[in-house]
Design an enzyme around this catalytic site. Structure first.
Site, short mmCIF file in Angstrom:
data_model
loop_
_atom_site.label_atom_id
_atom_site.label_comp_id
_atom_site.label_asym_id
_atom_site.label_seq_id
_atom_site.Cartn_x
_atom_site.Cartn_y
_atom_site.Cartn_z
N ARG A 52 49.38 -56.13 18.80
CA ARG A 52 50.52 -56.96 18.15
C ARG A 52 50.07 -58.67 19.07
O ARG A 52 51.17 -58.68 18.78
CB ARG A 52 51.41 -56.39 20.12
CG ARG A 52 51.75 -55.38 20.25
CD ARG A 52 51.94 -54.41 21.74
NE ARG A 52 50.21 -54.79 21.89
CZ ARG A 52 50.70 -54.53 23.43
NH1 ARG A 52 51.28 -54.09 24.28
NH2 ARG A 52 48.78 -54.48 24.11
N CYS A 100 42.57 -61.92 21.17
CA CYS A 100 41.99 -60.12 20.83
C CYS A 100 42.31 -59.27 19.78
O CYS A 100 43.30 -59.69 18.68
CB CYS A 100 43.30 -59.45 22.39
SG CYS A 100 43.13 -57.94 22.53
N CYS A 149 47.40 -57.13 28.14
CA CYS A 149 46.68 -57.23 27.36
C CYS A 149 45.02 -55.55 27.95
O CYS A 149 44.84 -55.64 29.46
CB CYS A 149 44.80 -58.04 27.75
SG CYS A 149 43.46 -57.77 26.51
N ASP A 167 44.00 -57.22 19.66
CA ASP A 167 44.81 -56.06 20.06
C ASP A 167 46.33 -56.17 18.63
O ASP A 167 45.85 -57.84 18.13
CB ASP A 167 46.12 -55.90 20.91
CG ASP A 167 47.19 -55.49 21.68
OD1 ASP A 167 48.30 -55.59 20.57
OD2 ASP A 167 46.63 -55.63 23.15
N HIS A 175 46.88 -62.46 25.93
CA HIS A 175 48.26 -61.57 25.63
C HIS A 175 47.93 -61.54 27.61
O HIS A 175 47.17 -60.23 27.79
CB HIS A 175 47.93 -61.44 24.64
CG HIS A 175 47.49 -59.84 24.87
ND1 HIS A 175 47.97 -58.88 24.92
CD2 HIS A 175 45.95 -59.96 22.89
CE1 HIS A 175 46.94 -57.95 24.26
NE2 HIS A 175 45.96 -58.07 24.02
ZN LIG Z 1 44.34 -57.65 24.28
#
Ligand SMILES: [Zn+2]
Length: 219
Positions: free
Chosen positions: A46, A42, A101, A44, A98
């Site tokens: 993090r 992803c 998400c 993302d 994750h």
């Molecule tokens: Zn995500």
């Protein structure tokens, strides 16, 4: 909060430290990359592939998008997979979702974001396919289950791509894995969806989906 200037300052310090500790590190990288791993994750912020796995520059080939989706007609993802398999000869491709998400949560709750709704529609397809299982779970665990189911379905999408069908037909050794990352604890979980050839796919898919259900039916 970092400023843009901080990023350059950190970059200079990092490059100097690497060169001090391992002289020739960067000139070695110029010659070639020989990663064994491809990470499909992803976008993302993090979930940074290298930091989570302790892999260095040159060790993991990365493709990231919103909610780690592999769409059959997405030339971006397919080109990255093809390059990784045919040219770099990676041995492992991990699809990594994750928990928490945003894309998965939007799909679950039907939240409208904008253009990205069309992308997230692919996760709603996953949700629809597993509706019976998901509806039977409590609200507290439904999102985590959908994160895992999304990973499992995207592993299937990698496996049935022409790239993997052709690579396995030629006898190339490549395994596809499904993992999930805990933003809350920093830990990777193996979802037991490791596919080393087309003959494994149906059986391991059913077992992996069953595990999502078994893990949570008492929650
Ligand atoms: Zn995500």
């Amino acid at each position: 909060m970092s400023t843009l200037q901080d990023l350059f300052t950190h970059n200079r310090a990092w490059a100097a430290q690497m060169e001090r500790e391992r002289p020739g590190f960067f000139t070695g990288l110029v010659k070639q990359q020989t990663p064994k791993f491809m990470w499909i994750g992803c976008s993302d912020s993090r979930v940074p592939a290298n930091q989570i796995t302790g892999l260095e520059p040159g060790e993991v080939f990365v493709h990231r998008n919103v909610a780690n989706i592999v769409v059959h007609s997405d030339l971006n993802a397919l080109s990255a997979i093809q390059f990784a398999v045919d040219m770099l000869k990676v041995e492992h491709i991990m699809v990594v979702g994750h928990y928490g998400c945003g894309g998965v949560l939007a799909a679950l709750h039907g939240t409208r974001i904008g253009l990205a709704d069309n992308w997230i529609r692919h996760i709603q397809d996953v949700r629809h396919r597993h509706r019976q299982l998901l509806d039977s779970l409590s609200d507290a665990v439904r999102a985590d289950a959908l994160c895992e189911l999304n990973v499992i379905e995207q592993v299937v999408n990698v496996c049935v791509s022409t790239v993997m069908v052709d690579a396995w037909a030629k006898g190339q050794k490549v395994s596809i894995h499904g993992w999930s990352f805990g933003v809350h604890d920093g830990l990777l979980q193996d979802l037991g969806m490791t596919i080393a050839g087309p003959e494994d796919l149906d059986r391991l898919y059913r077992a992996a989906v069953d595990r999502v259900w078994d893990k949570r039916r008492s929650a």
